[in-house]
Design a protein around this motif. Structure first.
Motif, short mmCIF file in Angstrom:
data_model
loop_
_atom_site.label_atom_id
_atom_site.label_comp_id
_atom_site.label_asym_id
_atom_site.label_seq_id
_atom_site.Cartn_x
_atom_site.Cartn_y
_atom_site.Cartn_z
N GLU A 66 -7.51 2.17 -0.29
CA GLU A 66 -6.81 1.15 0.48
C GLU A 66 -6.27 0.05 -0.44
O GLU A 66 -5.16 -0.44 -0.25
CB GLU A 66 -7.73 0.53 1.53
CG GLU A 66 -7.03 -0.48 2.44
CD GLU A 66 -7.94 -1.02 3.51
OE1 GLU A 66 -7.52 -1.07 4.67
OE2 GLU A 66 -9.09 -1.42 3.18
N ASP A 67 -7.04 -0.30 -1.45
CA ASP A 67 -6.63 -1.34 -2.39
C ASP A 67 -5.36 -0.94 -3.12
O ASP A 67 -4.42 -1.74 -3.24
CB ASP A 67 -7.75 -1.62 -3.39
CG ASP A 67 -7.40 -2.71 -4.38
OD1 ASP A 67 -6.73 -3.69 -3.99
OD2 ASP A 67 -7.83 -2.61 -5.54
N ARG A 96 -5.59 -9.82 4.65
CA ARG A 96 -4.79 -9.26 3.56
C ARG A 96 -3.68 -8.37 4.09
O ARG A 96 -2.56 -8.39 3.59
CB ARG A 96 -5.69 -8.46 2.61
CG ARG A 96 -4.96 -7.96 1.36
CD ARG A 96 -5.88 -7.17 0.45
NE ARG A 96 -5.19 -6.69 -0.73
CZ ARG A 96 -5.72 -5.83 -1.60
NH1 ARG A 96 -6.95 -5.38 -1.42
NH2 ARG A 96 -5.02 -5.41 -2.65
N HIS A 97 -3.99 -7.59 5.13
CA HIS A 97 -2.98 -6.72 5.73
C HIS A 97 -1.88 -7.57 6.38
O HIS A 97 -0.69 -7.35 6.18
CB HIS A 97 -3.59 -5.83 6.80
CG HIS A 97 -4.64 -4.89 6.30
ND1 HIS A 97 -5.93 -5.30 6.07
CD2 HIS A 97 -4.59 -3.57 5.99
CE1 HIS A 97 -6.64 -4.26 5.65
NE2 HIS A 97 -5.84 -3.21 5.58
N LEU A 134 0.43 -9.67 4.03
CA LEU A 134 1.37 -8.83 3.31
C LEU A 134 2.71 -8.77 4.04
O LEU A 134 3.78 -8.98 3.45
CB LEU A 134 0.79 -7.43 3.14
CG LEU A 134 1.67 -6.37 2.50
CD1 LEU A 134 1.92 -6.72 1.04
CD2 LEU A 134 1.02 -5.00 2.60
N LEU A 162 -2.39 -1.06 -0.67
CA LEU A 162 -1.98 -2.43 -0.34
C LEU A 162 -1.21 -3.06 -1.51
O LEU A 162 -0.27 -3.82 -1.29
CB LEU A 162 -3.19 -3.27 0.03
CG LEU A 162 -3.78 -3.01 1.41
CD1 LEU A 162 -5.07 -3.79 1.61
CD2 LEU A 162 -2.78 -3.37 2.50
N GLN A 163 -1.62 -2.73 -2.73
CA GLN A 163 -0.88 -3.24 -3.89
C GLN A 163 0.51 -2.60 -3.98
O GLN A 163 1.48 -3.24 -4.36
CB GLN A 163 -1.67 -3.01 -5.17
CG GLN A 163 -2.92 -3.89 -5.28
CD GLN A 163 -3.49 -3.93 -6.67
OE1 GLN A 163 -2.76 -4.02 -7.66
NE2 GLN A 163 -4.82 -3.88 -6.77
#
Length: 205
Positions: A57-58, A125-126, A129, A61-62
């Motif tokens: 997931e990290d 964080r989601h 973004l 997301l990046q």
């Protein structure tokens, strides 16, 4: 050829892993992409992966953050060259077609968010973004088109409309060029509506 510093080597490793993750996820979907496959296709071990990313997931997301931030930067440069409103809208429509042709970004983002919501891991964080991307694009358009907004319209909503038409799932089922056509129609109507706003509305905008 100069030897890479440790920082340069780490940056190159991370860049190759990100590129591999995009290709693997585009091919197998987010759920079907394994860390092992991502690392292997980049030519690295799982250890190299975990030296750069916390989990799958990290890294995704990046990837999304890079794509989202790149859109804002690209549109700032692209639209900054244009002052004619209709010409600017046409340029943006062409950009939407170009970006929308690669439909993998939108589908992967939808898949990730659905899984995060299902697993109750959807967090700040989601949301941040997409909020930053939508607001950034919305601010550019409001400034360049001199739009007068009436509540609940906001930079977040304006940018969201354009980017959802560009990347949204519905575009995957329409003919080529549909994303740009929809962006053109919506923004032209926004512009015309804004120009027809009363002086009082402009004064309070």
């Amino acid at each position: 050829m100069a030897r890479l510093t440790r920082e340069q080597s780490q940056a190159r490793t991370k860049e190759k892993l990100l590129a591999s993750a995009y290709e693997v996820m585009a091919r197998y979907g987010y759920a079907g992409a394994s860390i092992e496959r991502i690392a292997e296709e980049a030519g690295y071990s799982k250890g190299a992966f975990y030296s750069n990313f916390a989990n799958k997931e990290d890294i995704f997301l990046q990837l999304l953050a890079g794509n989202a931030g790149g859109d804002v930067v690209q549109l700032t440069e692209l639209l900054g060259k244009h002052d004619d409103p209709m010409g600017l809208i046409d340029v943006l429509a062409a950009w939407a077609n170009d970006r929308g042709d690669d439909r993998r970004w939108g589908m992967l983002a939808i898949e990730l968010l659905r899984m995060a919501q299902h697993d109750h891991t959807l967090g700040d964080r989601h949301v941040k973004l997409f909020r930053d991307q939508w607001e950034g694009v919305g601010k550019i358009l409001i400034d360049k088109l001199n739009l007068v907004l009436q509540p609940p319209a906001s930079p977040f909503y304006i940018g969201g409309i354009v980017l959802e038409l560009t990347y949204g799932g519905i575009s995957s089922f329409l003919k080529d060029g549909a994303s740009g056509d929809m962006v053109r129609v919506v923004l032209r109507e926004m512009y015309r509506s804004s120009r027809a706003a009363t002086p009082a509305a402009r004064a309070t905008a």
